[in-house]
Enzyme design. Structure first.
Site, PDB file in Angstrom:
ATOM      1  N   CYS A 119      25.947  47.280  76.860  1.00 14.76           N
ATOM      2  CA  CYS A 119      27.001  46.678  76.122  1.00 14.76           C
ATOM      3  C   CYS A 119      28.002  46.407  77.059  1.00 14.76           C
ATOM      4  O   CYS A 119      28.617  45.175  76.598  1.00 14.76           O
ATOM      5  CB  CYS A 119      27.583  47.757  75.144  1.00 14.76           C
ATOM      6  SG  CYS A 119      26.478  47.869  73.589  1.00 14.76           S
ATOM      7  N   GLU A 161      29.723  47.338  69.691  1.00 10.83           N
ATOM      8  CA  GLU A 161      30.259  46.149  70.583  1.00 10.83           C
ATOM      9  C   GLU A 161      29.640  44.798  70.386  1.00 10.83           C
ATOM     10  O   GLU A 161      30.245  43.886  69.986  1.00 10.83           O
ATOM     11  CB  GLU A 161      30.374  46.606  71.856  1.00 10.83           C
ATOM     12  CG  GLU A 161      31.178  47.838  72.232  1.00 10.83           C
ATOM     13  CD  GLU A 161      30.257  49.047  72.341  1.00 10.83           C
ATOM     14  OE1 GLU A 161      30.692  49.869  72.973  1.00 10.83           O
ATOM     15  OE2 GLU A 161      29.272  49.050  71.375  1.00 10.83           O
ATOM     16  N   HIS A 166      24.780  48.114  68.617  1.00 10.81           N
ATOM     17  CA  HIS A 166      25.893  48.807  68.857  1.00 10.81           C
ATOM     18  C   HIS A 166      27.326  48.137  68.224  1.00 10.81           C
ATOM     19  O   HIS A 166      26.935  46.972  67.983  1.00 10.81           O
ATOM     20  CB  HIS A 166      25.957  49.105  70.236  1.00 10.81           C
ATOM     21  CG  HIS A 166      24.845  50.288  70.763  1.00 10.81           C
ATOM     22  ND1 HIS A 166      24.948  50.575  72.319  1.00 10.81           N
ATOM     23  CD2 HIS A 166      23.781  50.650  70.447  1.00 10.81           C
ATOM     24  CE1 HIS A 166      24.063  51.350  72.242  1.00 10.81           C
ATOM     25  NE2 HIS A 166      23.174  51.509  71.274  1.00 10.81           N
TER      26      HIS A 166
END
Length: 268
Positions: free
Chosen positions: A99, A66, A64
Protein backbone atom coordinates in the site's frame (compact mmCIF):
# COMPACT_ATOMS: atom_id res chain seq x y z
CA UNK A 1 -17.49 2.09 2.02
CA UNK A 2 -19.82 4.44 3.84
CA UNK A 3 -22.42 6.33 1.89
CA UNK A 4 -22.79 10.08 1.93
CA UNK A 5 -20.52 13.08 2.49
CA UNK A 6 -20.27 15.49 5.40
CA UNK A 7 -21.55 18.83 4.07
CA UNK A 8 -22.49 21.93 5.96
CA UNK A 9 -25.88 22.32 4.23
CA UNK A 10 -27.14 18.80 5.00
CA UNK A 11 -29.50 18.08 7.89
CA UNK A 12 -28.13 16.77 11.17
CA UNK A 13 -29.84 13.45 10.54
CA UNK A 14 -28.14 13.00 7.17
CA UNK A 15 -24.77 13.99 8.61
CA UNK A 16 -25.09 11.51 11.48
CA UNK A 17 -26.15 8.68 9.15
CA UNK A 18 -22.76 8.38 7.44
CA UNK A 19 -20.82 8.26 10.70
CA UNK A 20 -19.57 5.07 12.37
CA UNK A 21 -20.95 3.74 15.63
CA UNK A 22 -19.15 4.35 18.97
CA UNK A 23 -18.42 0.69 19.72
CA UNK A 24 -17.16 0.19 16.19
CA UNK A 25 -14.69 3.06 16.56
CA UNK A 26 -13.50 1.94 20.00
CA UNK A 27 -12.95 -1.64 18.87
CA UNK A 28 -11.22 -0.91 15.57
CA UNK A 29 -9.01 1.94 16.81
CA UNK A 30 -7.88 0.19 19.98
CA UNK A 31 -4.08 -0.29 19.69
CA UNK A 32 -4.13 -2.86 22.49
CA UNK A 33 -6.24 -5.19 20.34
CA UNK A 34 -5.75 -6.93 17.01
CA UNK A 35 -8.66 -5.82 14.83
CA UNK A 36 -9.10 -7.92 11.71
CA UNK A 37 -10.25 -4.94 9.68
CA UNK A 38 -8.68 -1.62 8.75
CA UNK A 39 -10.70 1.58 8.83
CA UNK A 40 -9.64 4.78 7.12
CA UNK A 41 -11.32 8.01 8.20
CA UNK A 42 -10.49 10.82 5.82
CA UNK A 43 -10.73 14.53 5.20
CA UNK A 44 -10.14 16.19 1.83
CA UNK A 45 -9.71 19.89 1.17
CA UNK A 46 -9.25 21.27 -2.34
CA UNK A 47 -7.31 24.39 -3.21
CA UNK A 48 -8.32 27.48 -1.26
CA UNK A 49 -11.78 26.18 -0.47
CA UNK A 50 -12.84 26.30 3.18
CA UNK A 51 -15.06 23.24 2.68
CA UNK A 52 -13.73 19.96 4.04
CA UNK A 53 -15.09 16.68 2.68
CA UNK A 54 -15.25 13.90 5.24
CA UNK A 55 -16.10 10.23 5.07
CA UNK A 56 -14.59 6.84 5.77
CA UNK A 57 -13.86 3.54 4.09
CA UNK A 58 -12.43 0.19 5.12
CA UNK A 59 -10.75 -2.82 3.60
CA UNK A 60 -12.79 -5.14 1.41
CA UNK A 61 -12.35 -8.79 0.45
CA UNK A 62 -10.10 -7.70 -2.43
CA UNK A 63 -8.62 -4.33 -1.38
CA UNK A 64 -6.84 -2.86 1.60
CA UNK A 65 -8.42 0.30 2.96
CA UNK A 66 -5.78 2.54 1.37
CA UNK A 67 -6.38 1.05 -2.08
CA UNK A 68 -10.13 1.30 -1.56
CA UNK A 69 -9.67 5.02 -0.94
CA UNK A 70 -7.35 5.62 -3.90
CA UNK A 71 -9.32 3.60 -6.45
CA UNK A 72 -12.85 4.32 -5.29
CA UNK A 73 -13.39 7.10 -2.75
CA UNK A 74 -10.86 9.52 -4.24
CA UNK A 75 -11.84 8.82 -7.84
CA UNK A 76 -15.41 9.83 -7.02
CA UNK A 77 -14.07 13.38 -7.02
CA UNK A 78 -12.57 14.40 -10.36
CA UNK A 79 -9.26 16.08 -9.60
CA UNK A 80 -6.93 17.87 -11.94
CA UNK A 81 -3.38 16.69 -11.12
CA UNK A 82 -2.33 20.34 -10.91
CA UNK A 83 -4.96 21.23 -8.31
CA UNK A 84 -3.67 21.56 -4.77
CA UNK A 85 -5.34 19.12 -2.41
CA UNK A 86 -4.82 18.35 1.29
CA UNK A 87 -5.78 14.87 2.52
CA UNK A 88 -5.76 13.62 6.09
CA UNK A 89 -6.10 9.93 6.97
CA UNK A 90 -6.85 8.42 10.36
CA UNK A 91 -5.94 4.75 9.98
CA UNK A 92 -6.54 1.92 12.43
CA UNK A 93 -3.42 0.19 10.99
CA UNK A 94 -0.42 1.74 9.27
CA UNK A 95 -0.02 0.83 5.57
CA UNK A 96 1.70 -2.36 4.51
CA UNK A 97 4.62 -2.04 2.09
CA UNK A 98 2.46 -2.72 -0.98
CA UNK A 99 0.00 0.00 0.00
CA UNK A 100 2.91 2.33 0.70
CA UNK A 101 4.13 1.74 -2.85
CA UNK A 102 0.66 2.47 -4.23
CA UNK A 103 0.47 5.71 -2.23
CA UNK A 104 3.87 6.81 -3.52
CA UNK A 105 2.73 6.19 -7.10
CA UNK A 106 -0.48 8.10 -6.39
CA UNK A 107 1.51 11.08 -5.12
CA UNK A 108 3.67 11.04 -8.23
CA UNK A 109 0.50 11.17 -10.34
CA UNK A 110 -0.93 13.97 -8.19
CA UNK A 111 2.14 16.04 -7.18
CA UNK A 112 -0.02 18.80 -5.67
CA UNK A 113 -1.55 16.47 -3.08
CA UNK A 114 -0.39 16.86 0.52
CA UNK A 115 -1.06 13.72 2.59
CA UNK A 116 -0.97 13.34 6.37
CA UNK A 117 -1.48 10.01 8.12
CA UNK A 118 -2.39 9.32 11.73
CA UNK A 119 -2.24 5.64 12.68
CA UNK A 120 -3.57 3.83 15.73
CA UNK A 121 -1.00 1.05 15.51
CA UNK A 122 1.81 -0.22 13.30
CA UNK A 123 1.14 -3.10 10.92
CA UNK A 124 3.71 -5.91 11.26
CA UNK A 125 6.29 -3.36 12.36
CA UNK A 126 9.12 -5.92 12.58
CA UNK A 127 8.88 -6.67 8.87
CA UNK A 128 11.63 -4.70 7.13
CA UNK A 129 9.56 -4.26 3.95
CA UNK A 130 6.82 -2.55 5.95
CA UNK A 131 9.37 -0.39 7.75
CA UNK A 132 10.97 0.66 4.47
CA UNK A 133 7.53 1.37 3.05
CA UNK A 134 6.85 3.90 5.81
CA UNK A 135 10.23 5.53 5.21
CA UNK A 136 9.46 5.74 1.49
CA UNK A 137 6.20 7.53 2.29
CA UNK A 138 8.02 10.12 4.39
CA UNK A 139 10.69 10.55 1.72
CA UNK A 140 7.88 11.38 -0.71
CA UNK A 141 6.42 14.08 1.50
CA UNK A 142 3.90 12.14 3.61
CA UNK A 143 3.60 13.06 7.29
CA UNK A 144 3.05 10.01 9.54
CA UNK A 145 2.18 10.19 13.23
CA UNK A 146 0.75 7.84 15.82
CA UNK A 147 -2.67 9.00 16.97
CA UNK A 148 -2.49 10.75 20.34
CA UNK A 149 -5.37 11.35 22.74
CA UNK A 150 -6.40 14.60 21.07
CA UNK A 151 -6.56 12.78 17.71
CA UNK A 152 -8.81 10.12 19.25
CA UNK A 153 -11.10 12.80 20.62
CA UNK A 154 -11.15 14.67 17.31
CA UNK A 155 -12.10 11.52 15.40
CA UNK A 156 -14.74 10.76 18.02
CA UNK A 157 -16.36 14.15 17.67
CA UNK A 158 -15.98 14.28 13.88
CA UNK A 159 -16.53 10.76 12.54
CA UNK A 160 -18.47 8.94 15.28
CA UNK A 161 -22.23 9.00 15.84
CA UNK A 162 -21.87 9.90 19.52
CA UNK A 163 -24.13 11.77 21.89
CA UNK A 164 -23.93 15.54 21.38
CA UNK A 165 -21.17 17.13 23.44
CA UNK A 166 -19.60 13.82 24.39
CA UNK A 167 -15.80 13.58 24.44
CA UNK A 168 -13.55 10.55 24.23
CA UNK A 169 -10.22 10.54 26.04
CA UNK A 170 -8.99 6.90 26.17
CA UNK A 171 -6.34 7.34 28.84
CA UNK A 172 -5.93 3.56 29.16
CA UNK A 173 -4.35 3.55 25.69
CA UNK A 174 -1.54 5.90 26.72
CA UNK A 175 1.18 3.19 27.08
CA UNK A 176 0.39 1.88 23.62
CA UNK A 177 0.43 5.34 22.09
CA UNK A 178 3.84 5.92 23.64
CA UNK A 179 5.30 2.61 22.56
CA UNK A 180 4.08 2.87 18.98
CA UNK A 181 5.34 6.47 18.85
CA UNK A 182 8.74 5.23 20.04
CA UNK A 183 8.77 2.46 17.43
CA UNK A 184 7.72 4.82 14.63
CA UNK A 185 10.61 7.13 15.50
CA UNK A 186 13.02 4.20 15.18
CA UNK A 187 11.49 3.15 11.86
CA UNK A 188 11.87 6.62 10.36
CA UNK A 189 15.44 6.82 11.68
CA UNK A 190 16.27 3.54 9.94
CA UNK A 191 16.88 1.69 13.21
CA UNK A 192 15.99 -1.93 13.89
CA UNK A 193 12.77 -2.96 15.62
CA UNK A 194 12.80 -2.48 19.39
CA UNK A 195 9.47 -3.97 20.46
CA UNK A 196 7.83 -7.34 20.08
CA UNK A 197 4.07 -7.36 20.43
CA UNK A 198 1.93 -10.49 20.59
CA UNK A 199 -1.43 -11.73 21.93
CA UNK A 200 -0.99 -12.83 25.53
CA UNK A 201 -3.99 -15.17 25.47
CA UNK A 202 -6.82 -16.43 23.32
CA UNK A 203 -8.84 -13.26 23.92
CA UNK A 204 -6.14 -11.31 22.05
CA UNK A 205 -5.13 -9.04 24.91
CA UNK A 206 -1.70 -7.87 23.77
CA UNK A 207 1.62 -7.89 25.58
CA UNK A 208 4.94 -6.38 24.57
CA UNK A 209 8.60 -6.83 25.42
CA UNK A 210 11.85 -5.07 24.58
CA UNK A 211 13.84 -7.18 22.12
CA UNK A 212 16.89 -4.91 21.74
CA UNK A 213 18.57 -4.10 25.08
CA UNK A 214 20.53 -1.21 23.54
CA UNK A 215 17.25 0.75 23.50
CA UNK A 216 16.90 0.43 27.26
CA UNK A 217 17.25 4.12 28.07
CA UNK A 218 15.19 7.24 28.66
CA UNK A 219 13.36 8.13 25.48
CA UNK A 220 11.58 11.52 25.35
CA UNK A 221 8.39 11.36 23.33
CA UNK A 222 5.82 13.86 22.16
CA UNK A 223 3.20 14.29 24.87
CA UNK A 224 0.16 12.16 24.07
CA UNK A 225 -2.39 14.89 24.82
CA UNK A 226 -4.36 16.29 27.71
CA UNK A 227 -7.96 17.21 28.30
CA UNK A 228 -6.97 20.83 27.75
CA UNK A 229 -5.76 20.08 24.23
CA UNK A 230 -9.12 20.20 22.47
CA UNK A 231 -8.88 20.63 18.73
CA UNK A 232 -9.86 24.21 17.98
CA UNK A 233 -9.87 23.89 14.18
CA UNK A 234 -12.34 22.01 12.02
CA UNK A 235 -9.35 20.40 10.31
CA UNK A 236 -7.28 18.35 12.72
CA UNK A 237 -3.76 19.45 13.51
CA UNK A 238 -1.63 17.91 16.25
CA UNK A 239 -1.06 20.05 19.30
CA UNK A 240 2.33 21.74 19.32
CA UNK A 241 4.62 20.65 22.13
CA UNK A 242 6.13 24.13 22.37
CA UNK A 243 3.77 25.07 25.19
CA UNK A 244 4.58 22.04 27.31
CA UNK A 245 7.07 22.46 30.11
CA UNK A 246 8.32 18.88 30.02
CA UNK A 247 8.15 16.05 27.50
CA UNK A 248 6.50 12.80 28.42
CA UNK A 249 9.18 10.17 29.01
CA UNK A 250 9.09 6.40 28.71
CA UNK A 251 11.54 4.47 30.87
CA UNK A 252 12.04 0.80 30.02
CA UNK A 253 13.96 -1.25 32.55
CA UNK A 254 15.02 -4.81 31.79
CA UNK A 255 14.61 -7.18 34.67
CA UNK A 256 17.89 -8.54 36.08
CA UNK A 257 16.44 -11.95 35.29
CA UNK A 258 16.58 -13.01 31.66
CA UNK A 259 12.82 -13.25 31.43
CA UNK A 260 11.47 -11.01 28.68
CA UNK A 261 8.03 -11.24 30.22
CA UNK A 262 9.23 -9.58 33.41
CA UNK A 263 10.23 -6.24 31.86
CA UNK A 264 8.92 -3.25 33.74
CA UNK A 265 7.49 -0.04 32.33
CA UNK A 266 7.71 3.24 34.19
CA UNK A 267 6.00 6.35 32.83
CA UNK A 268 6.71 9.79 34.22
Amino acid sequence: MASGWSRGHLTDYTIQRWKIQPKEFKDVYDPSALPRVTYLLYEIKWGNSIKIWRNWCRNTSTQHAEINFLENAFKERSLNPLTHCSITWFLSWSPCWKCSQSVVEFLKTYPKVNLEMYVAQLFWHEDECNRQGLRDLVMNGVTIRVMDLSAYNYCWRTFVNHQNGEDYWPWHLTPWIMFFSFELQLILQGSAASLQIWPASSNQILSFSLIRPEYCHLMPLQRVGTEASHVKSSHYRPESTANHQQPLVVCIFLSPHNDPGSDNLLMT
